[in-house]
Motif scaffolding. Structure first.
Motif, PDB file in Angstrom:
ATOM      1  N   GLN A   3       0.795  -1.438  -0.370  1.00 56.12           N
ATOM      2  CA  GLN A   3       0.185  -0.185   0.244  1.00 56.12           C
ATOM      3  C   GLN A   3       1.090   1.437  -0.277  1.00 56.12           C
ATOM      4  O   GLN A   3       2.061   1.556  -0.160  1.00 56.12           O
ATOM      5  N   LYS A   4      -0.119   2.285  -0.134  1.00 56.63           N
ATOM      6  CA  LYS A   4       0.612   3.943   0.254  1.00 56.63           C
ATOM      7  C   LYS A   4       1.878   3.846   0.961  1.00 56.63           C
ATOM      8  O   LYS A   4       1.528   3.235   2.177  1.00 56.63           O
ATOM      9  N   SER A   5       2.911   4.706   0.642  1.00 55.83           N
ATOM     10  CA  SER A   5       4.157   4.515   1.572  1.00 55.83           C
ATOM     11  C   SER A   5       4.213   3.890   2.550  1.00 55.83           C
ATOM     12  O   SER A   5       3.895   4.050   4.047  1.00 55.83           O
TER      13      SER A   5
ATOM     14  N   THR B 180       9.430   2.049  -1.949  1.00 61.85           N
ATOM     15  CA  THR B 180      10.841   2.925  -3.657  1.00 61.85           C
ATOM     16  C   THR B 180      12.066   2.128  -2.791  1.00 61.85           C
ATOM     17  O   THR B 180      13.318   3.274  -3.001  1.00 61.85           O
ATOM     18  N   THR B 181      12.032   3.096  -1.564  1.00 60.45           N
ATOM     19  CA  THR B 181      13.383   3.872  -0.417  1.00 60.45           C
ATOM     20  C   THR B 181      13.260   1.780   0.006  1.00 60.45           C
ATOM     21  O   THR B 181      15.022   1.615  -0.929  1.00 60.45           O
TER      22      THR B 181
ATOM     23  N   ASP C 215       6.101   2.285 -11.318  1.00 59.39           N
ATOM     24  CA  ASP C 215       5.178   3.939 -10.620  1.00 59.39           C
ATOM     25  C   ASP C 215       5.361   5.120 -11.492  1.00 59.39           C
ATOM     26  O   ASP C 215       6.142   5.826 -11.627  1.00 59.39           O
TER      27      ASP C 215
ATOM     28  N   GLN D 243       4.233   7.526 -10.611  1.00 64.61           N
ATOM     29  CA  GLN D 243       4.926   9.204 -10.189  1.00 64.61           C
ATOM     30  C   GLN D 243       6.407   9.963  -9.903  1.00 64.61           C
ATOM     31  O   GLN D 243       6.304  10.856  -9.197  1.00 64.61           O
TER      32      GLN D 243
ATOM     33  N   PHE E 215      10.080   2.282   8.978  1.00 64.49           N
ATOM     34  CA  PHE E 215       9.595   2.998   9.451  1.00 64.49           C
ATOM     35  C   PHE E 215       9.132   3.293  11.400  1.00 64.49           C
ATOM     36  O   PHE E 215       8.290   3.097  11.591  1.00 64.49           O
TER      37      PHE E 215
ATOM     38  N   ILE F 108      13.290  -2.608   9.515  1.00 66.96           N
ATOM     39  CA  ILE F 108      13.994  -1.018   9.099  1.00 66.96           C
ATOM     40  C   ILE F 108      13.550   0.596   9.852  1.00 66.96           C
ATOM     41  O   ILE F 108      12.375   0.636   9.742  1.00 66.96           O
ATOM     42  N   SER F 109      14.372   1.056  10.750  1.00 63.22           N
ATOM     43  CA  SER F 109      14.365   2.328  11.629  1.00 63.22           C
ATOM     44  C   SER F 109      13.833   3.956  10.399  1.00 63.22           C
ATOM     45  O   SER F 109      14.138   3.362   9.722  1.00 63.22           O
ATOM     46  N   ARG F 110      13.064   4.188  11.496  1.00 65.47           N
ATOM     47  CA  ARG F 110      12.043   5.128  11.064  1.00 65.47           C
ATOM     48  C   ARG F 110      13.745   6.377  10.751  1.00 65.47           C
ATOM     49  O   ARG F 110      13.964   7.130  12.382  1.00 65.47           O
ATOM     50  N   THR F 111      14.236   7.204  10.018  1.00 63.74           N
ATOM     51  CA  THR F 111      15.941   8.122   9.874  1.00 63.74           C
ATOM     52  C   THR F 111      15.532   9.005   9.659  1.00 63.74           C
ATOM     53  O   THR F 111      15.583   8.242   8.232  1.00 63.74           O
TER      54      THR F 111
ATOM     55  N   ALA G 234      16.954   7.441   6.005  1.00 67.61           N
ATOM     56  CA  ALA G 234      16.367   6.763   4.769  1.00 67.61           C
ATOM     57  C   ALA G 234      15.600   7.430   4.128  1.00 67.61           C
ATOM     58  O   ALA G 234      15.176   7.073   3.565  1.00 67.61           O
ATOM     59  N   ASP G 235      15.288   8.843   4.964  1.00 68.50           N
ATOM     60  CA  ASP G 235      14.543   9.739   3.677  1.00 68.50           C
ATOM     61  C   ASP G 235      15.439   9.948   2.378  1.00 68.50           C
ATOM     62  O   ASP G 235      16.383  10.539   2.347  1.00 68.50           O
ATOM     63  N   THR G 236      14.862   9.781   1.005  1.00 60.97           N
ATOM     64  CA  THR G 236      15.744   9.492  -0.178  1.00 60.97           C
ATOM     65  C   THR G 236      15.167  10.861  -0.981  1.00 60.97           C
ATOM     66  O   THR G 236      15.723  11.288  -1.521  1.00 60.97           O
TER      67      THR G 236
HETATM   68  N1  LIG Z   1      12.748   4.646   7.691  1.00 63.11           N
HETATM   69  C1  LIG Z   1      12.091   5.418   6.370  1.00 63.11           C
HETATM   70  N2  LIG Z   1      12.435   6.349   7.792  1.00 63.11           N
HETATM   71  C2  LIG Z   1      12.259   8.260   7.368  1.00 63.11           C
HETATM   72  N3  LIG Z   1      11.578   8.329   6.137  1.00 63.11           N
HETATM   73  C3  LIG Z   1      11.312   7.161   5.096  1.00 63.11           C
HETATM   74  C4  LIG Z   1      12.084   5.463   5.562  1.00 63.11           C
HETATM   75  N4  LIG Z   1      11.412   5.132   4.466  1.00 63.11           N
HETATM   76  C5  LIG Z   1      10.805   5.773   3.600  1.00 63.11           C
HETATM   77  N5  LIG Z   1      10.965   7.054   4.183  1.00 63.11           N
HETATM   78  C6  LIG Z   1      10.497   8.129   3.256  1.00 63.11           C
HETATM   79  O1  LIG Z   1       9.180   8.452   3.759  1.00 63.11           O
HETATM   80  C7  LIG Z   1       8.417   8.472   2.279  1.00 63.11           C
HETATM   81  C8  LIG Z   1       7.688   7.383   1.542  1.00 63.11           C
HETATM   82  O2  LIG Z   1       8.696   6.686   1.634  1.00 63.11           O
HETATM   83  P1  LIG Z   1       8.735   5.884  -0.059  1.00 63.11           P
HETATM   84  O3  LIG Z   1       8.824   6.869  -1.373  1.00 63.11           O
HETATM   85  O4  LIG Z   1      10.238   4.630   0.209  1.00 63.11           O
HETATM   86  O5  LIG Z   1       7.217   4.594   0.069  1.00 63.11           O
HETATM   87  P2  LIG Z   1       6.450   3.680  -0.811  1.00 63.11           P
HETATM   88  O6  LIG Z   1       6.296   2.577  -0.519  1.00 63.11           O
HETATM   89  O7  LIG Z   1       7.570   4.401  -2.267  1.00 63.11           O
HETATM   90  O8  LIG Z   1       5.955   5.296  -0.922  1.00 63.11           O
HETATM   91  P3  LIG Z   1       4.681   5.172  -2.056  1.00 63.11           P
HETATM   92  O9  LIG Z   1       3.638   4.145  -2.196  1.00 63.11           O
HETATM   93  O10 LIG Z   1       3.671   6.791  -2.400  1.00 63.11           O
HETATM   94  O11 LIG Z   1       4.927   4.414  -4.041  1.00 63.11           O
HETATM   95  C9  LIG Z   1       9.483   8.727   1.215  1.00 63.11           C
HETATM   96  O12 LIG Z   1       9.615  10.576   1.581  1.00 63.11           O
HETATM   97  C10 LIG Z   1      10.696   8.809   2.161  1.00 63.11           C
HETATM   98  O13 LIG Z   1      12.129   9.329   1.452  1.00 63.11           O
END
Ligand SMILES: Nc1ncnc2c1ncn2[C@@H]1O[C@H](COP(=O)(O)OP(=O)(O)OP(=O)(O)O)[C@@H](O)[C@H]1O
Ligand SMILES: [Mg+2]
Length: 263
Positions: free
Chosen positions: A14-16, A20-21, A43, A45, A195, A222-225, A228-230
């Motif tokens: 699902q979303k977010s 992608t990360t 995708d 996006q 996260f 995977i921790s929220r850090t 990790a924000d790409t």
């Molecule tokens: N472990 C993490 N800690 C902090 N920020 C993160 C982490 N993983 C991803 N992010 C950030 O959170 C946002 C969503 O992550 P990501 O794009 O990887 O998810 P996604 O599942 O691909 O989203 P979408 O469904 O929109 O494609 C991005 O801005 C990414 O940089």
């Protein structure tokens, strides 16, 4: 022609949820180990493409699939594959409007779930890769069905919070449907808790993930850090050798765990 050595991994949920990360860091971690890696942004996006420096790419995966749908004999697949020096891997980017058109056109095709598989099995260039990673969009739609039909494995990042835990069951139903109807070889490579943080919500969700999906959940979380924000980077976090870079350490450990699971 894809050979048996090439492993195709779709990253879907699902979303977010960190798809992608995870695709970027696992792709880069495998490349760092000397594997030849191709990333496909599937995708609209364009998040994965943007990370690798592509915006509205003209030569993109949707255009390539239009050629497959049109049964063109003169497709030069290599023209669509770009090398990214920074991360030492190859990418086929996406394009927002072409991808939206593809979703509409593909519906009318016979074997509409098979178009991506037709592409990946038909051309020799794909057999040169050890891993092909497909970054999917967040919906349960025909493009995700295509990715799952083409894949050997599916990787499911799941934000360790109740809002992402609930819909996980839908993702698994979609995967099982594709496996039963179209791709009996499809395996769940792992669910990854992403996260992760020190909150009760996260702790509870992780507990449910480990209890209810004991064979599917990856030990590595995977921790929220900030690392990790790409969004503002061009190079995957895994390239950092700093012991204090938690994201780099975690994604490297995850890559090792996934390699173990694929043995
Ligand atoms: N472990 C993490 N800690 C902090 N920020 C993160 C982490 N993983 C991803 N992010 C950030 O959170 C946002 C969503 O992550 P990501 O794009 O990887 O998810 P996604 O599942 O691909 O989203 P979408 O469904 O929109 O494609 C991005 O801005 C990414 O940089
Ligand atoms: Mg994404």
């Amino acid at each position: 022609m894809k050979n048996n050595k090439t492993k195709i991994i779709a990253i879907s949920n699902q979303k977010s949820s960190g798809k992608t990360t995870t695709a970027i860091n696992i792709g880069a971690a495998l490349a760092m180990k000397g594997s030849k890696v191709l990333m496909i942004d599937f995708d609209a996006q364009e998040s994965l493409s943007n990370f690798f420096g592509f915006y509205g790419a003209e030569k993109n995966i949707a255009q390539l699939l239009f050629d497959v749908i049109d049964k063109r004999a003169d497709i030069n697949v290599a023209e669509y594959i770009c090398h990214n020096d920074e991360n030492d891997l190859d990418i086929i980017p996406t394009n927002l409007s072409d991808m939206n058109d593809l979703s509409k056109i593909i519906i009318a095709e016979r074997g509409k779930e098979m178009v991506l598989r037709r592409l990946l099995t038909r051309y020799d260039v794909f057999s040169e890769y050890d891993y092909i990673l497909i970054d999917c969009n967040a919906s349960v739609d025909i493009t995700v069905d295509n990715a799952l039909t083409a894949a050997d494995y599916v990787l499911i990042p799941c934000w360790a919070a109740p809002f992402n835990y609930g819909p996980l069951a839908n993702t698994i139903v979609q995967i099982e449907d594709i496996r039963d109807e179209l791709n009996p070889e499809l395996k769940i490579l792992g669910i990854i808790a992403t996260f992760c943080e020190r909150t009760n919500n996260c702790k509870m969700t992780k507990q449910m993930l480990f209890e209810n999906y004991p064979n599917k959940i990856c030990r590595t979380t995977i921790s929220r850090t900030a690392a990790a924000d790409t969004s503002l980077r061009e190079k995957a976090a895994v390239f950092s050798n700093s012991k204090s870079n938690k994201t780099a350490q975690e994604y490297k450990a995850l890559a090792d765990e996934l390699l173990d699971r694929m043995k």
